[in-house]
Motif scaffolding. Sequence first.
Motif, PDB file in Angstrom:
ATOM      1  N   PRO A  15      -0.075  -5.035  11.788  1.00 23.53           N
ATOM      2  CA  PRO A  15      -0.107  -5.046  10.313  1.00 23.53           C
ATOM      3  C   PRO A  15      -1.728  -4.138  10.078  1.00 23.53           C
ATOM      4  O   PRO A  15      -2.259  -3.760  10.537  1.00 23.53           O
ATOM      5  CB  PRO A  15      -0.793  -6.733  10.326  1.00 23.53           C
ATOM      6  CG  PRO A  15      -1.021  -6.972  11.708  1.00 23.53           C
ATOM      7  CD  PRO A  15      -0.282  -6.102  12.676  1.00 23.53           C
ATOM      8  N   ILE A  16      -1.639  -4.328   8.607  1.00 23.62           N
ATOM      9  CA  ILE A  16      -2.833  -3.498   8.282  1.00 23.62           C
ATOM     10  C   ILE A  16      -4.130  -4.236   8.461  1.00 23.62           C
ATOM     11  O   ILE A  16      -4.267  -5.370   8.529  1.00 23.62           O
ATOM     12  CB  ILE A  16      -2.908  -3.510   6.771  1.00 23.62           C
ATOM     13  CG1 ILE A  16      -1.425  -2.629   6.041  1.00 23.62           C
ATOM     14  CG2 ILE A  16      -4.082  -3.034   6.093  1.00 23.62           C
ATOM     15  CD1 ILE A  16      -1.351  -2.925   4.723  1.00 23.62           C
ATOM     16  N   ASP A  17      -5.068  -3.287   9.054  1.00 19.45           N
ATOM     17  CA  ASP A  17      -6.381  -3.780   9.554  1.00 19.45           C
ATOM     18  C   ASP A  17      -7.337  -3.544   8.304  1.00 19.45           C
ATOM     19  O   ASP A  17      -7.707  -2.562   7.899  1.00 19.45           O
ATOM     20  CB  ASP A  17      -6.702  -2.652  10.708  1.00 19.45           C
ATOM     21  CG  ASP A  17      -8.125  -3.421  11.438  1.00 19.45           C
ATOM     22  OD1 ASP A  17      -8.570  -4.239  11.079  1.00 19.45           O
ATOM     23  OD2 ASP A  17      -8.852  -2.492  11.917  1.00 19.45           O
ATOM     24  N   PRO A  18      -7.871  -4.795   7.773  1.00 17.48           N
ATOM     25  CA  PRO A  18      -8.735  -4.630   6.575  1.00 17.48           C
ATOM     26  C   PRO A  18      -9.989  -4.074   7.098  1.00 17.48           C
ATOM     27  O   PRO A  18     -10.956  -3.867   6.077  1.00 17.48           O
ATOM     28  CB  PRO A  18      -8.693  -6.157   6.243  1.00 17.48           C
ATOM     29  CG  PRO A  18      -8.422  -7.151   7.393  1.00 17.48           C
ATOM     30  CD  PRO A  18      -7.248  -6.100   8.284  1.00 17.48           C
ATOM     31  N   LEU A  22      -9.927   3.722   6.091  1.00 14.43           N
ATOM     32  CA  LEU A  22      -8.915   4.372   5.844  1.00 14.43           C
ATOM     33  C   LEU A  22      -7.953   3.743   5.485  1.00 14.43           C
ATOM     34  O   LEU A  22      -6.836   3.998   4.409  1.00 14.43           O
ATOM     35  CB  LEU A  22      -8.517   5.401   7.101  1.00 14.43           C
ATOM     36  CG  LEU A  22      -7.539   6.487   6.715  1.00 14.43           C
ATOM     37  CD1 LEU A  22      -7.854   7.511   5.842  1.00 14.43           C
ATOM     38  CD2 LEU A  22      -7.171   7.194   8.290  1.00 14.43           C
ATOM     39  N   GLU A  23      -7.523   2.624   6.154  1.00 10.69           N
ATOM     40  CA  GLU A  23      -6.140   1.794   5.706  1.00 10.69           C
ATOM     41  C   GLU A  23      -6.147   1.286   4.483  1.00 10.69           C
ATOM     42  O   GLU A  23      -5.242   1.073   3.584  1.00 10.69           O
ATOM     43  CB  GLU A  23      -5.881   0.874   6.605  1.00 10.69           C
ATOM     44  CG  GLU A  23      -5.045   1.612   8.123  1.00 10.69           C
ATOM     45  CD  GLU A  23      -4.858   0.525   9.135  1.00 10.69           C
ATOM     46  OE1 GLU A  23      -4.648  -0.788   8.869  1.00 10.69           O
ATOM     47  OE2 GLU A  23      -4.395   0.866  10.295  1.00 10.69           O
ATOM     48  N   LEU A  24      -7.590   0.820   4.128  1.00 13.95           N
ATOM     49  CA  LEU A  24      -7.739   0.298   2.632  1.00 13.95           C
ATOM     50  C   LEU A  24      -7.364   1.218   1.609  1.00 13.95           C
ATOM     51  O   LEU A  24      -7.065   0.974   0.517  1.00 13.95           O
ATOM     52  CB  LEU A  24      -9.036  -0.354   2.730  1.00 13.95           C
ATOM     53  CG  LEU A  24      -9.447  -1.546   3.357  1.00 13.95           C
ATOM     54  CD1 LEU A  24     -10.769  -2.155   3.786  1.00 13.95           C
ATOM     55  CD2 LEU A  24      -8.358  -2.980   2.894  1.00 13.95           C
ATOM     56  N   ILE A  25      -7.829   2.396   1.666  1.00 11.37           N
ATOM     57  CA  ILE A  25      -7.879   3.456   0.799  1.00 11.37           C
ATOM     58  C   ILE A  25      -6.487   3.941   0.687  1.00 11.37           C
ATOM     59  O   ILE A  25      -6.025   3.719  -0.321  1.00 11.37           O
ATOM     60  CB  ILE A  25      -8.801   4.734   1.395  1.00 11.37           C
ATOM     61  CG1 ILE A  25     -10.057   4.368   1.149  1.00 11.37           C
ATOM     62  CG2 ILE A  25      -8.251   5.754   0.475  1.00 11.37           C
ATOM     63  CD1 ILE A  25     -10.960   5.548   1.613  1.00 11.37           C
ATOM     64  N   ILE A  26      -5.623   4.072   1.812  1.00  7.45           N
ATOM     65  CA  ILE A  26      -4.184   4.355   1.504  1.00  7.45           C
ATOM     66  C   ILE A  26      -3.276   3.307   1.092  1.00  7.45           C
ATOM     67  O   ILE A  26      -2.500   3.595   0.245  1.00  7.45           O
ATOM     68  CB  ILE A  26      -3.762   4.926   3.197  1.00  7.45           C
ATOM     69  CG1 ILE A  26      -4.502   6.128   3.532  1.00  7.45           C
ATOM     70  CG2 ILE A  26      -2.088   5.340   3.185  1.00  7.45           C
ATOM     71  CD1 ILE A  26      -4.267   6.863   4.890  1.00  7.45           C
ATOM     72  N   PHE A  27      -3.553   2.144   1.766  1.00  5.33           N
ATOM     73  CA  PHE A  27      -2.495   1.110   1.206  1.00  5.33           C
ATOM     74  C   PHE A  27      -3.012   0.236   0.134  1.00  5.33           C
ATOM     75  O   PHE A  27      -2.184  -0.536  -0.318  1.00  5.33           O
ATOM     76  CB  PHE A  27      -2.069   0.161   2.490  1.00  5.33           C
ATOM     77  CG  PHE A  27      -1.346   0.882   3.639  1.00  5.33           C
ATOM     78  CD1 PHE A  27      -0.164   1.473   3.315  1.00  5.33           C
ATOM     79  CD2 PHE A  27      -2.147   1.124   4.707  1.00  5.33           C
ATOM     80  CE1 PHE A  27       0.313   2.105   4.584  1.00  5.33           C
ATOM     81  CE2 PHE A  27      -1.532   1.791   5.910  1.00  5.33           C
ATOM     82  CZ  PHE A  27      -0.233   2.122   5.782  1.00  5.33           C
ATOM     83  N   ILE A  28      -4.352   0.125  -0.218  1.00  2.00           N
ATOM     84  CA  ILE A  28      -4.758  -0.748  -1.355  1.00  2.00           C
ATOM     85  C   ILE A  28      -5.164   0.296  -2.579  1.00  2.00           C
ATOM     86  O   ILE A  28      -4.525   0.185  -3.697  1.00  2.00           O
ATOM     87  CB  ILE A  28      -5.643  -1.648  -0.789  1.00  2.00           C
ATOM     88  CG1 ILE A  28      -4.992  -2.540   0.062  1.00  2.00           C
ATOM     89  CG2 ILE A  28      -6.036  -2.377  -2.322  1.00  2.00           C
ATOM     90  CD1 ILE A  28      -5.904  -3.635   0.697  1.00  2.00           C
TER      91      ILE A  28
END
Length: 52
Positions: A15-18, A22-28
């Motif tokens: 799952p997305i790691d909050p 980098l994941e917050l920028i890409i997916f949110i």
Amino acid sequence: MQIPTDIPKPQNNSPIDPSSPLELIIFIALPILLIVVYFVNRKRVRNKRKKK
């Protein structure tokens, strides 16, 4: 017939790691930014058509 192990499968995805910026920028942030830019551009195009 063997299935290659490098093909992503639903059971081995994480799952997305909050805590990852980098994941917050890409997916949110990026999808929200694209939606905002779309509506701003759409409004600008409509206003240009009305002025003509």
